[in-house]
Design an enzyme around this catalytic site. Sequence first.
Site, PDB file in Angstrom:
ATOM      1  N   GLY A 102       0.826  -1.196   0.000  1.00 47.96           N
ATOM      2  CA  GLY A 102       0.000   0.000   0.000  1.00 47.96           C
ATOM      3  C   GLY A 102       0.861   1.246   0.000  1.00 47.96           C
ATOM      4  O   GLY A 102       2.028   1.208   0.409  1.00 47.96           O
TER       5      GLY A 102
ATOM      6  N   GLN B 235       2.815  10.073   1.199  1.00 51.29           N
ATOM      7  CA  GLN B 235       4.115   9.401   1.216  1.00 51.29           C
ATOM      8  C   GLN B 235       4.986   9.796   0.022  1.00 51.29           C
ATOM      9  O   GLN B 235       6.193   9.601   0.050  1.00 51.29           O
ATOM     10  CB  GLN B 235       3.943   7.885   1.272  1.00 51.29           C
ATOM     11  CG  GLN B 235       3.360   7.411   2.587  1.00 51.29           C
ATOM     12  CD  GLN B 235       3.230   5.915   2.609  1.00 51.29           C
ATOM     13  OE1 GLN B 235       2.226   5.358   2.167  1.00 51.29           O
ATOM     14  NE2 GLN B 235       4.265   5.257   3.117  1.00 51.29           N
TER      15      GLN B 235
ATOM     16  N   CYS C 111       6.112   0.137   7.197  1.00 54.86           N
ATOM     17  CA  CYS C 111       5.689   1.282   6.394  1.00 54.86           C
ATOM     18  C   CYS C 111       6.833   1.688   5.482  1.00 54.86           C
ATOM     19  O   CYS C 111       7.992   1.735   5.918  1.00 54.86           O
ATOM     20  CB  CYS C 111       5.308   2.428   7.334  1.00 54.86           C
ATOM     21  SG  CYS C 111       4.772   3.917   6.474  1.00 54.86           S
ATOM     22  N   LEU C 112       6.510   1.999   4.233  1.00 53.81           N
ATOM     23  CA  LEU C 112       7.550   2.416   3.290  1.00 53.81           C
ATOM     24  C   LEU C 112       8.198   3.734   3.712  1.00 53.81           C
ATOM     25  O   LEU C 112       9.325   4.014   3.317  1.00 53.81           O
ATOM     26  CB  LEU C 112       6.969   2.524   1.874  1.00 53.81           C
ATOM     27  CG  LEU C 112       6.434   1.208   1.287  1.00 53.81           C
ATOM     28  CD1 LEU C 112       5.822   1.450  -0.083  1.00 53.81           C
ATOM     29  CD2 LEU C 112       7.519   0.152   1.223  1.00 53.81           C
TER      30      LEU C 112
ATOM     31  N   HIS D  25      -4.387   1.220   7.477  1.00 58.45           N
ATOM     32  CA  HIS D  25      -3.057   1.828   7.592  1.00 58.45           C
ATOM     33  C   HIS D  25      -2.937   3.004   6.618  1.00 58.45           C
ATOM     34  O   HIS D  25      -2.471   4.083   6.985  1.00 58.45           O
ATOM     35  CB  HIS D  25      -2.000   0.746   7.298  1.00 58.45           C
ATOM     36  CG  HIS D  25      -0.588   1.216   7.276  1.00 58.45           C
ATOM     37  ND1 HIS D  25       0.331   0.837   8.237  1.00 58.45           N
ATOM     38  CD2 HIS D  25       0.096   2.015   6.410  1.00 58.45           C
ATOM     39  CE1 HIS D  25       1.508   1.394   7.953  1.00 58.45           C
ATOM     40  NE2 HIS D  25       1.385   2.105   6.850  1.00 58.45           N
ATOM     41  N   GLU D  26      -3.374   2.803   5.385  1.00 63.69           N
ATOM     42  CA  GLU D  26      -3.257   3.849   4.362  1.00 63.69           C
ATOM     43  C   GLU D  26      -4.219   5.006   4.630  1.00 63.69           C
ATOM     44  O   GLU D  26      -3.868   6.176   4.423  1.00 63.69           O
ATOM     45  CB  GLU D  26      -3.463   3.278   2.958  1.00 63.69           C
ATOM     46  CG  GLU D  26      -2.473   2.190   2.561  1.00 63.69           C
ATOM     47  CD  GLU D  26      -1.009   2.548   2.755  1.00 63.69           C
ATOM     48  OE1 GLU D  26      -0.644   3.738   2.664  1.00 63.69           O
ATOM     49  OE2 GLU D  26      -0.206   1.629   3.020  1.00 63.69           O
TER      50      GLU D  26
ATOM     51  N   HIS E 208      -2.714   7.287   7.017  1.00 59.55           N
ATOM     52  CA  HIS E 208      -1.778   8.229   6.372  1.00 59.55           C
ATOM     53  C   HIS E 208      -2.510   9.481   5.885  1.00 59.55           C
ATOM     54  O   HIS E 208      -2.000  10.589   6.013  1.00 59.55           O
ATOM     55  CB  HIS E 208      -1.084   7.586   5.167  1.00 59.55           C
ATOM     56  CG  HIS E 208       0.162   6.839   5.494  1.00 59.55           C
ATOM     57  ND1 HIS E 208       1.280   7.433   6.030  1.00 59.55           N
ATOM     58  CD2 HIS E 208       0.483   5.534   5.330  1.00 59.55           C
ATOM     59  CE1 HIS E 208       2.230   6.530   6.182  1.00 59.55           C
ATOM     60  NE2 HIS E 208       1.766   5.367   5.776  1.00 59.55           N
TER      61      HIS E 208
END
Length: 173
Positions: A46, A51, A95-96, A137-138, A141
């Site tokens: 994701g 991000q 997380c990226l 999670h996204e 963000h």
Amino acid sequence: MTIRPILLHPDPRLKRRCEPVREITDALRAAADDMLETMYDAPGVGLAGPQIGLMSRILVMDCVKDPEAAPRPMVLLNPEVTWQSEETNTYEEGCLSIPEQYAEITRPAEVKVRWLGLDGATHEEQFAGLWATCVQHEIDHLNGRLFIDYLSPLKRQLITRRMIKLKREKARA
């Protein structure tokens, strides 16, 4: 399609609430393609607009893990959780924007989400398992929240220090 640089925590943009998508433009479609390309390249399941510095309520995800199965890339604009189960699941999340840091996070096991698609239509789907964890999670963000915000202040501080050190090392390289 372009692989975009992923912002690393701490970055003030990762803590800001995103603006709703008002219209679906070619630039937004191109950004969605870039986001999917960036997510697959990372690799991740994701990626949310902030991000990559895009402060709009857009996220992409694809939680198909089986290399034999067809991928299922999804683009969600203005997503909102309309229902969540009382039952919870705990996943080790990463997380990226916070590479190589993981923590057990507990979230509702299932959620129903409504969103606008790139086709201009409203969609709704119930997600379970990794899909449910990923979409929550996204969406976090998009609201300026990171998975480490669910941790104790001490653990959060420890991870933030590691990330500051990593950013310093990358800047020197």
